[in-house]
Write a protein that holds these residues in place. Structure first.
Motif, mmCIF file in Angstrom:
data_model
loop_
_atom_site.group_PDB
_atom_site.id
_atom_site.type_symbol
_atom_site.label_atom_id
_atom_site.label_comp_id
_atom_site.label_asym_id
_atom_site.label_seq_id
_atom_site.Cartn_x
_atom_site.Cartn_y
_atom_site.Cartn_z
ATOM 1 N N LEU A 64 0.821 -1.208 0.000
ATOM 2 C CA LEU A 64 0.000 0.000 0.000
ATOM 3 C C LEU A 64 0.856 1.258 0.000
ATOM 4 O O LEU A 64 0.511 2.250 -0.662
ATOM 5 N N ARG A 65 1.955 1.249 0.718
ATOM 6 C CA ARG A 65 2.842 2.416 0.725
ATOM 7 C C ARG A 65 3.391 2.692 -0.667
ATOM 8 O O ARG A 65 3.416 3.835 -1.136
ATOM 9 N N LYS A 66 3.818 1.620 -1.354
ATOM 10 C CA LYS A 66 4.323 1.787 -2.712
ATOM 11 C C LYS A 66 3.221 2.274 -3.646
ATOM 12 O O LYS A 66 3.448 3.125 -4.511
ATOM 13 N N GLY A 67 2.015 1.750 -3.446
ATOM 14 C CA GLY A 67 0.896 2.196 -4.275
ATOM 15 C C GLY A 67 0.602 3.669 -4.098
ATOM 16 O O GLY A 67 0.342 4.389 -5.065
ATOM 17 N N ARG A 68 0.643 4.142 -2.846
ATOM 18 C CA ARG A 68 0.396 5.572 -2.609
ATOM 19 C C ARG A 68 1.479 6.433 -3.255
ATOM 20 O O ARG A 68 1.183 7.515 -3.791
ATOM 21 N N GLU A 69 2.712 5.965 -3.220
ATOM 22 C CA GLU A 69 3.793 6.704 -3.875
ATOM 23 C C GLU A 69 3.561 6.769 -5.386
ATOM 24 O O GLU A 69 3.796 7.802 -6.019
ATOM 25 N N GLU A 70 3.100 5.673 -5.967
ATOM 26 C CA GLU A 70 2.849 5.659 -7.406
ATOM 27 C C GLU A 70 1.710 6.602 -7.777
ATOM 28 O O GLU A 70 1.758 7.267 -8.821
ATOM 29 N N LEU A 71 0.697 6.692 -6.932
ATOM 30 C CA LEU A 71 -0.424 7.586 -7.226
ATOM 31 C C LEU A 71 -0.004 9.044 -7.248
ATOM 32 O O LEU A 71 -0.575 9.854 -7.988
ATOM 33 N N SER A 72 0.990 9.405 -6.438
ATOM 34 C CA SER A 72 1.426 10.801 -6.397
ATOM 35 C C SER A 72 1.978 11.248 -7.748
ATOM 36 O O SER A 72 1.926 12.444 -8.078
ATOM 37 N N THR A 73 2.487 10.316 -8.539
ATOM 38 C CA THR A 73 2.990 10.645 -9.878
ATOM 39 C C THR A 73 1.880 11.206 -10.753
ATOM 40 O O THR A 73 2.114 12.040 -11.626
ATOM 41 N N TYR A 74 0.654 10.750 -10.497
ATOM 42 C CA TYR A 74 -0.479 11.130 -11.342
ATOM 43 C C TYR A 74 -1.400 12.131 -10.647
ATOM 44 O O TYR A 74 -2.564 12.293 -11.043
ATOM 45 N N ASP A 75 -0.876 12.809 -9.621
ATOM 46 C CA ASP A 75 -1.610 13.871 -8.929
ATOM 47 C C ASP A 75 -2.923 13.394 -8.315
ATOM 48 O O ASP A 75 -3.903 14.143 -8.243
ATOM 49 N N VAL A 76 -2.961 12.129 -7.891
ATOM 50 C CA VAL A 76 -4.117 11.630 -7.155
ATOM 51 C C VAL A 76 -3.915 11.957 -5.677
ATOM 52 O O VAL A 76 -2.905 11.592 -5.087
ATOM 53 N N GLU A 77 -4.874 12.648 -5.090
ATOM 54 C CA GLU A 77 -4.772 13.032 -3.680
ATOM 55 C C GLU A 77 -5.323 11.921 -2.802
ATOM 56 O O GLU A 77 -6.347 11.306 -3.117
ATOM 57 N N ILE A 78 -4.637 11.639 -1.697
ATOM 58 C CA ILE A 78 -5.125 10.687 -0.706
ATOM 59 C C ILE A 78 -5.374 11.448 0.579
ATOM 60 O O ILE A 78 -4.482 12.086 1.127
ATOM 61 N N ARG A 79 -6.619 11.368 1.045
ATOM 62 C CA ARG A 79 -7.024 12.136 2.224
ATOM 63 C C ARG A 79 -7.452 11.173 3.325
ATOM 64 O O ARG A 79 -8.334 10.337 3.118
ATOM 65 N N PRO A 80 -6.835 11.253 4.517
ATOM 66 C CA PRO A 80 -7.281 10.392 5.613
ATOM 67 C C PRO A 80 -8.672 10.796 6.080
ATOM 68 O O PRO A 80 -9.005 11.983 6.105
ATOM 69 N N GLY A 81 -9.480 9.815 6.420
ATOM 70 C CA GLY A 81 -10.812 10.136 6.914
ATOM 71 C C GLY A 81 -11.745 8.949 6.855
ATOM 72 O O GLY A 81 -11.439 7.903 6.282
ATOM 73 N N HIS A 82 -12.907 9.136 7.482
ATOM 74 C CA HIS A 82 -13.964 8.129 7.495
ATOM 75 C C HIS A 82 -15.215 8.753 6.893
ATOM 76 O O HIS A 82 -15.558 9.899 7.199
ATOM 77 N N VAL A 83 -15.909 8.020 6.056
ATOM 78 C CA VAL A 83 -17.109 8.522 5.393
ATOM 79 C C VAL A 83 -18.321 8.280 6.275
ATOM 80 O O VAL A 83 -18.544 7.162 6.774
ATOM 81 N N ALA A 84 -19.110 9.336 6.483
ATOM 82 C CA ALA A 84 -20.329 9.222 7.272
ATOM 83 C C ALA A 84 -21.549 8.957 6.399
ATOM 84 O O ALA A 84 -22.476 8.250 6.811
ATOM 85 N N ARG A 85 -21.546 9.496 5.162
ATOM 86 C CA ARG A 85 -22.735 9.369 4.320
ATOM 87 C C ARG A 85 -22.365 9.624 2.861
ATOM 88 O O ARG A 85 -21.569 10.524 2.560
#
Length: 526
Positions: A64-85
């Motif tokens: 997962l760490r490597k995957g998140r690093e790869e996503l940064s190449t394509y300007d995909v933002e990862i935001r910590p959080g929990h969805v309520a609705r």
């Protein structure tokens, strides 16, 4: 409640193998994508991951760490959080986070996984993922040839009891969870040397994360070196329960029903990984995410074309009402909009002037400012689009220029406030397909010129020769009309150049052509 002002193409809920794989495909497709990640993947209890070709034995957290690093190449933002609705809206979906933030997008991909709710037996949950296991394909090799216990929790445990025998000749099945055992099933297990214990398990014994034995209700202790069991699977989909999406019933529970691409019974919601397929391992979840990401992009592509065909006039009207949005979108792609070369008129005029301070209106990607800075000017560029300004700054940095030499500002040009004075103010082709108070902006800009300084305005004086004149409704001003529109006091300004110039270009069909430009160069009297 705080609202994200950007309307995203896709919101991926879940940052595990399925969600990151979907986001990867969307990022590579140049989609504005955000991942909401709770940081609680199902396999977080395991230190090693198996059956994933090319990644055998690695810590799932490393994947997962490597995957998140790869996503940064394509300007995909990862935001910590929990969805309520999660809700459907007129133009897509809205996602409310537990911290009160509200996200909006065109499509949502749900990849929130499941929780394994284990029997409430002391010593069991503490060793989950180490020597209390559920999948022999994932973990059987690591505990092969040990004395393996199978703690049944439902009639489905009969399947697990038979399967575990492949990894060890020494298997003991705690049958209380099966209910009454048919004589034929008992014979089947005993025929391969499987031991059966009927008393319910009351405690799992061990040291650290290592199982050593099982105590049953009759007080007996049975030595084992590992336990396989199956918890109750609870999909993490409460945040969309109110949408009444179709569900598929299975022996292990009720899960979101999806088609082969991962689409749920809503055209705006996909679901991938264990949240819709409880039996999916890491490779299957990655594949499902990849498939969903690809098909979501195709759905958005189709929608883009449908809207362009059905609503061109509406889109033009909306753009006309919001010039910032229009020019942000103009500079949103990865390709350069302009040539990167200085406009010829500016190059000719500025070459004959003493370098000083300069301001370029509508600087775009910064070519004129960069050229001026290289000639010794302290140049500033201003543009309504922050995307354009970001590109200009990068280009200046690549050219080896400092911010003192080439400075860029993202600002609404109608806000020119008179602070600062310049020896040269230039506006090259400061014309827009969306409405801007052009004459007012140019008039304000003239007020920024130092005594003895110059104002240079270069404009299109006619439509391109290859354009359909009948379709081109815009009326271009000639040089004299440009000067009249400025309405500057004649006693304060000297006209240096007032003329038209032909500029050789290549037409879209590849043929030589010319464009007609109007040039107005004024000098402010000392």
């Amino acid at each position: 409640m705080t609202e994200n002002t950007e309307h995203l193409d896709a919101i991926v809920i879940g940052g595990g193998a399925a969600g990151l794989s979907a986001a990867l495909m969307l990022g590579r497709a140049r989609r504005r994508t955000l991942v909401v990640d709770s940081g609680l993947p199902r396999n977080r209890f395991a230190a090693h991951m198996h059956g994933v070709l090319g990644h055998e034995g690695i810590d799932p957290a490393d994947l997962l760490r490597k995957g998140r690093e790869e996503l940064s190449t394509y300007d995909v933002e990862i935001r910590p959080g929990h969805v309520a609705r999660l809700d459907e809206t007129d133009d897509g979906v809205s996602v409310l986070l537990e911290d009160g933030a509200l996200l909006t997008g065109r499509v949502a991909i749900v990849a929130t996984g499941v929780t394994d709710e284990l029997p409430d037996i002391p010593g069991l949950a503490e060793r989950w993922g180490a020597t209390v296991l559920h999948c022999p394909y994932c973990h059987g090799w690591e505990v092969r040839d040990r004395r393996i216990g199978v703690l049944t929790t439902s009639p489905l445990g009969m399947h697990q009891a038979q399967l575990i025998r492949q990894w060890s000749d020494d298997v003991v099945v705690f049958t209380a969870g099966l209910g009454p055992v048919e004589e034929a099933d008992e014979q089947r297990l005993r025929a391969r040397g499987v031991e059966l214990v009927a008393a319910p398990v009351t405690e799992v014994l061990g040291e650290g994360d290592q199982v050593t034995a099982v105590r049953t209700a009759d007080g007996l202790v049975t030595e084992v070196g590992a336990i396989f069991t199956a918890g109750t699977l609870r999909p993490h989909d409460d945040f969309l329960a109110h949408l009444d999406l179709d569900r598929a019933e299975s022996p292990v529970g009720s899960f979101l029903a999806v088609d082969a691409t991962g689409k749920a019974s809503s055209d705006r919601i996909w679901a991938v990984g264990n949240v819709s397929n409880p039996m999916a391992n890491v490779p299957i979840s990655m594949s499902a995410g990849t498939m969903a990401g690809s098909f979501v992009n195709m759905a958005l592509v189709t929608d883009d074309f449908d809207r362009a065909v059905a609503e061109p006039e509406t889109e033009l009207a909306e753009a006309s009402d919001d010039p910032v949005a229009f020019w942000q979108e103009r500079y949103a792609g990865s390709d350069h909009v302009w040539s990167g070369k200085v406009n010829k008129v500016l190059g000719d005029v500025a070459t004959g002037l003493e370098p000083g301070t300069a301001l370029d209106l509508g600087c775009g990607e910064g070519a004129d400012v960069i050229w001026l800075a290289k000639q010794g000017w302290r140049a500033t560029g201003i543009d309504i689009s922050s995307n354009a300004v970001d590109r200009a700054r990068q280009a200046a940095l690549a050219a080896g220029l400092t911010e003192e030499q080439a400075r860029f500002v993202a600002s609404d040009l109608t806000g020119l406030d008179g602070s600062g004075r310049y020896d040269l103010v230039t506006a090259s082709f400061f014309q827009s397909p969306v409405e801007l108070p052009r004459a007012d902006i140019l008039r304000r800009a003239a007020g920024l010129v130092n005594p003895g300084g110059h104002l240079l305005i270069t404009s299109h004086a006619a439509a391109p020769s290859w354009a359909d004149a009948a379709m081109h409704e815009h009326r271009f001003l000639d040089a004299k009309e440009e000067l009249e529109a400025l309405d500057l006091p004649e006693d304060a300004w000297e006209t240096v150049v007032l003329e038209h110039r032909d500029r050789p270009v290549t037409s879209p069909s590849g043929e030589p052509a010319t464009l007609e430009d109007s040039v107005v160069l004024l000098r402010r009297r000392p």
